[in-house]
Enzyme design. Structure first.
Site, short mmCIF file in Angstrom:
data_model
loop_
_atom_site.label_atom_id
_atom_site.label_comp_id
_atom_site.label_asym_id
_atom_site.label_seq_id
_atom_site.Cartn_x
_atom_site.Cartn_y
_atom_site.Cartn_z
N HIS A 55 0.84 -1.21 0.00
CA HIS A 55 0.00 0.00 0.00
C HIS A 55 0.87 1.25 0.00
CE1 HIS A 55 -3.94 2.00 1.07
NE2 HIS A 55 -3.06 2.98 1.17
N HIS A 57 1.50 5.43 -2.08
CA HIS A 57 1.00 6.51 -2.94
C HIS A 57 2.19 7.13 -3.65
CE1 HIS A 57 -3.17 6.57 -1.36
NE2 HIS A 57 -2.57 6.02 -0.32
N GLN A 150 -9.59 9.49 -4.83
CA GLN A 150 -9.26 10.11 -3.53
C GLN A 150 -10.40 10.96 -2.96
OE1 GLN A 150 -5.86 10.68 -1.43
NE2 GLN A 150 -7.79 10.87 -0.31
N HIS A 208 -9.34 1.79 0.19
CA HIS A 208 -9.16 2.48 1.47
C HIS A 208 -10.51 2.31 2.17
CE1 HIS A 208 -5.76 4.28 -0.54
NE2 HIS A 208 -5.42 4.94 0.55
N GLU A 211 -10.95 4.25 7.09
CA GLU A 211 -9.76 4.90 7.65
C GLU A 211 -10.26 6.03 8.53
OE1 GLU A 211 -6.92 6.49 4.87
OE2 GLU A 211 -5.42 6.83 6.43
N ASP A 307 2.49 3.20 2.87
CA ASP A 307 1.45 4.19 2.60
C ASP A 307 2.03 5.51 2.11
OD1 ASP A 307 -1.08 5.22 2.34
OD2 ASP A 307 -1.53 5.37 4.47
N TRP A 313 0.65 13.75 4.00
CA TRP A 313 0.15 13.04 5.17
C TRP A 313 1.25 12.63 6.16
CZ3 TRP A 313 -1.50 12.23 0.15
CH2 TRP A 313 -2.83 12.58 -0.11
FE FE2 Z 1 -3.40 5.08 1.45
#
Ligand code: FE2
Length: 423
Positions: A55, A57, A150, A208, A211, A307, A313
């Site tokens: 996982h 991005h 997203q 996702h 979360e 991630d 993030w």
């Molecule tokens: Fe993610």
């Protein structure tokens, strides 16, 4: 190439591994040495199959500080910040950052990544960029792409059409984000329509899912139901699942059985979950990671993902899956021998199974892909975030690293430090 005297993750010690024509030709103690072959002395170090990140991005990575830093540190500000950055993205910059990250990955022995790619920008710049990167890195790294809406496949105008275009362009997996849709009902509807889309196209699903710290966020229940209804068992992954941390134990016990029945795969992202969740708590603060030991005990395949690295993030990270597994081990309190081994598996074999990598593993006939770690066993590799002495793919050395050491100047003590437990 013949690697002498290596330990294997399954506990076999002092093994030789013979590589011929890019494949593992033999494994055993004291193999005969063929003529004219390169010999590498493993000195009792651990030879592992490559790390796998389930996982990530890759479209957002290495963008930290663009256009500004996430002040609150929350998931929602991160999503807003990504929205600010999106109009400024260029294909060249996306490609450059993704390739740089892949360099880091290879040096850390990470040779397979499943990356989500945002499909909400109608230009699909990130999709084009990452499809290009996927081809560029193919000789040394397996990259799988997930079409990830997203901003919500229903909440964001045109997202469903964009997602379908991305799949038409060659993106491998159907993504989703039900907890971010406008209402719970829309979240449920999004799970249903995205699973139907995957069933029609014969593709895997990786959402996702939940979360959130909200124990009422139960979209994974719908994901398990739709998986069963559409016959997608074994092809569907629930990523994050952080709301499970906060759920009532009775409900969780029912839910985990349903997930096992649907043969869902589960992904925890320990570094990100411990960082982003619990932000609305005072004290005690929740850890936010999903119920990893309980999921594993129910027979559910659990992988750990990185991630994020240096993006809206997360302000840390270095493509080190041992750091990811170590955080998972600590947060889930998996400190038993079996627990530590399971955390190592979560960034290697479990994740390879989740990605469906056919040629993965240390076995005769498999592709000669492996990492030589400066540690004797998986627990030691986790404890030391062991150096990747050698990274090999299809029998070719991709990266070498000098052993980590320190030279001491202490009267009456050894000159060179030994980090191992004296036995
Ligand atoms: Fe993610």
């Amino acid at each position: 190439m013949l690697l002498r005297q290596v330990n294997l993750p399954d506990g076999r010690e002092g093994q030789d591994v013979l590589v011929q024509a890019g494949r593992i030709a033999a494994i055993g103690p004291q193999l005969p040495v063929p003529e004219g072959i390169e010999i590498i002395d493993g000195q009792g170090c651990l030879l592992s199959p490559p790390f796998v990140d389930v996982h990530f991005h890759l479209d957002a990575t290495l963008s930290y500080g663009l256009p500004r830093v996430n002040a609150s540190g929350t998931l929602l500000e991160g999503i807003a910040l990504w929205g600010e950055l999106k109009p400024q993205l260029t294909q060249d910059a996306l490609v450059e950052r993704a390739l740089s990250y892949c360099d880091w990955a290879v040096a850390k022995g990470l040779l397979a990544i499943r990356s989500h790619v945002d499909v909400c920008d109608p230009r699909l710049l990130a999709v084009e960029a990452l499809l290009h990167v996927k081809e560029r890195v193919k000789p040394y790294l397996d990259l799988q792409l997930v079409a990830f809406p997203q901003d919500g496949v229903l909440r964001s105008a045109g997202a469903l059409e964009n997602l379908q275009r991305a799949l038409d362009m060659g993106v491998d997996v159907v993504g989703g984000i039900p907890h971010f849709e406008r209402t719970y009902e829309q979240g449920t509807q999004s799970v249903k329509l995205l699973c139907e889309l995957a069933a029609e196209r014969g593709l895997p699903v990786d959402m996702h899912c939940d979360e959130s710290d909200d124990p009422q966020s139960r979209h994974v229940e719908t994901l398990a139901f739709e998986t069963q209804r559409l016959g997608l068992q074994g092809r569907v992954t629930g990523s994050h699942l952080t709301s499970m941390h906060s759920m009532d134990n009775y409900y969780a016990s029912k839910l985990i059985a349903l997930m096992a029945e649907a043969q869902l795969h589960a992904v925890a992202n320990p570094l990100i979950n411990i960082t982003l969740q619990g932000r609305h708590d005072s004290y005690p603060k929740r850890r936010g990671m999903t119920r990893v030991p309980e999921l594993m005990a129910a027979g559910i395949n659990v992988g750990f993902g990185h991630d994020c690295v240096l993006d809206p993030w997360y302000s840390m990270g270095s493509a080190d899956m041992l750091e990811v597994a170590s955080m998972g081990l600590h947060v889930a309190q998996m400190t038993s021998q079996a627990g530590m081994q399971a955390c190592f598996d979560a960034v290697t074999v479990n994740s390879a199974w989740l990605l469906g990598l056919p040629d993965y593993g240390l076995a005769v006939g498999k592709s000669a892909d492996f990492v030589l770690l400066q540690a004797r066993n998986p627990a030691e590799a986790l404890r030391l975030r062991a150096q990747r002495l050698l990274v090999v793919r299809r029998g070719q050395v991709l990266s070498r690293c000098a052993p980590a050491t320190a030279h001491l100047n202490l009267p009456g003590r050894p000159e060179q430090i030994d980090w191992r437990l004296a036995r």
